[in-house]
Design a protein around this motif. Structure first.
Motif, PDB file in Angstrom:
ATOM      1  N   VAL A  35      36.776  -4.758  25.006  1.00 46.87           N
ATOM      2  CA  VAL A  35      37.101  -4.679  26.688  1.00 46.87           C
ATOM      3  C   VAL A  35      39.013  -4.838  27.234  1.00 46.87           C
ATOM      4  N   HIS A  36      38.898  -4.853  28.749  1.00 46.52           N
ATOM      5  CA  HIS A  36      40.392  -5.773  28.978  1.00 46.52           C
ATOM      6  C   HIS A  36      39.894  -6.310  30.428  1.00 46.52           C
ATOM      7  N   SER A  37      40.915  -7.224  30.672  1.00 45.34           N
ATOM      8  CA  SER A  37      40.996  -9.103  31.575  1.00 45.34           C
ATOM      9  C   SER A  37      42.366  -7.858  31.904  1.00 45.34           C
ATOM     10  N   LEU A  78      40.543   4.011  16.214  1.00 42.63           N
ATOM     11  CA  LEU A  78      41.505   4.477  16.878  1.00 42.63           C
ATOM     12  C   LEU A  78      40.249   4.561  18.391  1.00 42.63           C
ATOM     13  N   ALA A  79      40.784   4.806  19.601  1.00 46.46           N
ATOM     14  CA  ALA A  79      40.449   4.377  20.909  1.00 46.46           C
ATOM     15  C   ALA A  79      39.958   6.030  21.423  1.00 46.46           C
ATOM     16  N   HIS A  80      38.862   6.063  22.006  1.00 46.75           N
ATOM     17  CA  HIS A  80      38.806   7.577  22.645  1.00 46.75           C
ATOM     18  C   HIS A  80      39.275   8.982  22.071  1.00 46.75           C
ATOM     19  N   PRO A  81      39.252   9.447  21.110  1.00 48.31           N
ATOM     20  CA  PRO A  81      40.077   9.976  20.763  1.00 48.31           C
ATOM     21  C   PRO A  81      39.703  11.162  21.152  1.00 48.31           C
ATOM     22  N   HIS A  90      31.945   6.304  23.301  1.00 43.73           N
ATOM     23  CA  HIS A  90      32.536   6.334  24.620  1.00 43.73           C
ATOM     24  C   HIS A  90      32.804   7.400  25.909  1.00 43.73           C
ATOM     25  N   ARG A  91      32.496   7.212  27.262  1.00 43.68           N
ATOM     26  CA  ARG A  91      32.204   7.928  28.000  1.00 43.68           C
ATOM     27  C   ARG A  91      33.348   9.500  27.610  1.00 43.68           C
ATOM     28  N   ASP A  92      34.697   8.948  27.044  1.00 40.70           N
ATOM     29  CA  ASP A  92      35.402   9.936  27.347  1.00 40.70           C
ATOM     30  C   ASP A  92      35.449  10.414  26.526  1.00 40.70           C
ATOM     31  N   ASN A  93      34.420  10.374  25.908  1.00 38.72           N
ATOM     32  CA  ASN A  93      34.351  11.653  23.923  1.00 38.72           C
ATOM     33  C   ASN A  93      33.194  12.193  24.586  1.00 38.72           C
ATOM     34  N   ASP A  94      33.047  13.631  25.214  1.00 40.96           N
ATOM     35  CA  ASP A  94      31.807  14.683  25.058  1.00 40.96           C
ATOM     36  C   ASP A  94      30.684  15.043  24.114  1.00 40.96           C
ATOM     37  N   SER A 108      31.756   1.543  22.183  1.00 41.38           N
ATOM     38  CA  SER A 108      32.112   0.164  23.547  1.00 41.38           C
ATOM     39  C   SER A 108      31.838   0.605  24.733  1.00 41.38           C
ATOM     40  N   SER A 109      32.085  -0.131  25.811  1.00 42.10           N
ATOM     41  CA  SER A 109      32.574   0.529  26.795  1.00 42.10           C
ATOM     42  C   SER A 109      33.712   0.312  27.693  1.00 42.10           C
ATOM     43  N   ASP A 110      34.850  -0.477  27.130  1.00 44.12           N
ATOM     44  CA  ASP A 110      36.257  -0.362  27.374  1.00 44.12           C
ATOM     45  C   ASP A 110      36.176  -0.620  29.253  1.00 44.12           C
ATOM     46  N   TYR A 111      35.838  -1.236  29.525  1.00 46.03           N
ATOM     47  CA  TYR A 111      35.402  -2.226  30.268  1.00 46.03           C
ATOM     48  C   TYR A 111      36.800  -2.555  30.869  1.00 46.03           C
ATOM     49  N   HIS A 112      36.701  -2.356  32.678  1.00 47.92           N
ATOM     50  CA  HIS A 112      38.584  -2.358  33.036  1.00 47.92           C
ATOM     51  C   HIS A 112      37.852  -3.479  34.333  1.00 47.92           C
ATOM     52  N   GLY A 113      36.380  -3.915  34.394  1.00 49.59           N
ATOM     53  CA  GLY A 113      35.925  -5.264  35.378  1.00 49.59           C
ATOM     54  C   GLY A 113      35.771  -3.613  36.946  1.00 49.59           C
ATOM     55  N   SER A 114      36.250  -3.875  37.942  1.00 50.69           N
ATOM     56  CA  SER A 114      36.434  -3.203  38.777  1.00 50.69           C
ATOM     57  C   SER A 114      37.133  -1.903  39.087  1.00 50.69           C
ATOM     58  N   GLY A 115      38.208  -2.049  38.025  1.00 44.93           N
ATOM     59  CA  GLY A 115      39.557  -1.081  38.391  1.00 44.93           C
ATOM     60  C   GLY A 115      38.892   0.426  37.600  1.00 44.93           C
TER      61      GLY A 115
END
Length: 303
Positions: A29-31, A209-212, A240-244, A265-272
């Protein structure tokens, strides 16, 4: 940074902690300390409110949100894995590596953070200047969309473009003006993923490795996952949603073959971004293994 988080100072607590009973774990997650929209404490509180028991704050190339997130975790009764997301590169393609529980005062890590911060600011200024020749965008507009002390990057430029009505949302900005073929893109030097993995290992952290499957699938397309494992990679973010679905099947097979930890994980960015907290999670056994392997920093446990 406060030193009571060092793994050597609190290893007995994490070793005895029941991660299965902690609840679901979202390890990415990100802030607003990087490219999220919420304060670190608000992200942690939102994670607890969403029913998560474990969350990892992994802002891009910075640990500036760790202290605030730690305070919020204690107050919210949620476990926190302080981390970071390294920006690295294979050719022209961006590749991200998550580092968990690393010592933020490691010499190699501190040096890389300062280099990245200086280069990102210079790069962002050049891009804003170029865009400003064709659109009513200034550096002051961009600064209004970043937290004090945060390293300004393309997401902050995107938010400024949205606020000025030049584009409709972040996605439109990245698909147009900020696209690498959009005419305003300025390349930057990022380390190879092997270098990022080495820095994480030297700092006592655990690398994933993130969302490869996303970002043009350079890792999957080029077949370099084995090379990254040889460099010390610990795991791969499969859920992760970017991995089909095809990516996930391949990654699960590779993880089994290469003995890699599998995270989600979600890779959450808030409203971004549309990503929602807890939309994908990591098994408790994997969380426990990440904590077991780490020697740089201890997780923040519920009081």
């Amino acid at each position: 940074m406060e030193r009571d988080g060092r793994a050597s100072a609190g290893a007995a607590g994490p070793a005895a902690f029941d991660w299965t009973a902690a609840g679901p774990a979202d390890l990415h997650v990100h802030s607003r300390e990087s490219d999220g929209t919420d304060a670190p404490g608000d992200v942690v509180r939102a994670a607890a409110a969403a029913g998560l028991g474990v969350v990892a704050l992994t802002d891009h190339d910075t640990v500036s949100g760790w202290v605030e997130a730690t305070e919020a975790a204690h107050a919210s009764g949620i476990a926190l894995l302080p981390g970071v997301e390294f920006s690295s590169q294979i050719g022209p393609a961006s590749v991200h590596v998550l580092g968990y529980l690393l010592d933020p005062e490691s010499a190699a890590f501190m040096g890389e953070r300062e280099r990245i911060r200086a280069e990102r600011i210079t790069r962002a200024e050049r891009m804003v200047h170029a865009i400003g020749r064709d659109y009513p965008l200034t550096w002051q507009h961009v600064e209004q969309h970043s937290a004090p002390g945060a390293t300004i990057g393309r997401p902050h430029i995107a938010d400024a473009l949205v606020s000025l009505g030049i584009v409709t949302d972040r996605s439109a900005a990245f698909e147009g003006i900020l696209h690498w073929q959009g005419g305003y893109y300025t390349p930057h030097r990022a380390p190879a993923p092997e270098e990022a993995i080495a820095i994480i290992r030297e700092a006592g952290g655990v690398s994933v490795l993130a969302h490869p499957g996303g970002r043009g699938r350079p890792v999957l397309r080029m077949g370099v996952l084995g090379d990254l494992v040889a460099a010390g990679l610990d795991g791969v973010e499969v859920w992760h949603r970017d991995n089909d679905e095809r990516d996930r099947r391949r990654l699960l097979a590779d993880a089994d073959r290469l003995d890699l930890l599998v995270t989600g994980s979600s890779d959450y960015h808030g409203s971004g971004k549309p990503n929602r907290l807890g939309e994908h999670t990591t098994d408790a056994a994997v969380v426990a293994e990440i904590v077991r392997r780490a020697t740089g920093w201890a997780p923040v446990l519920p009081v």
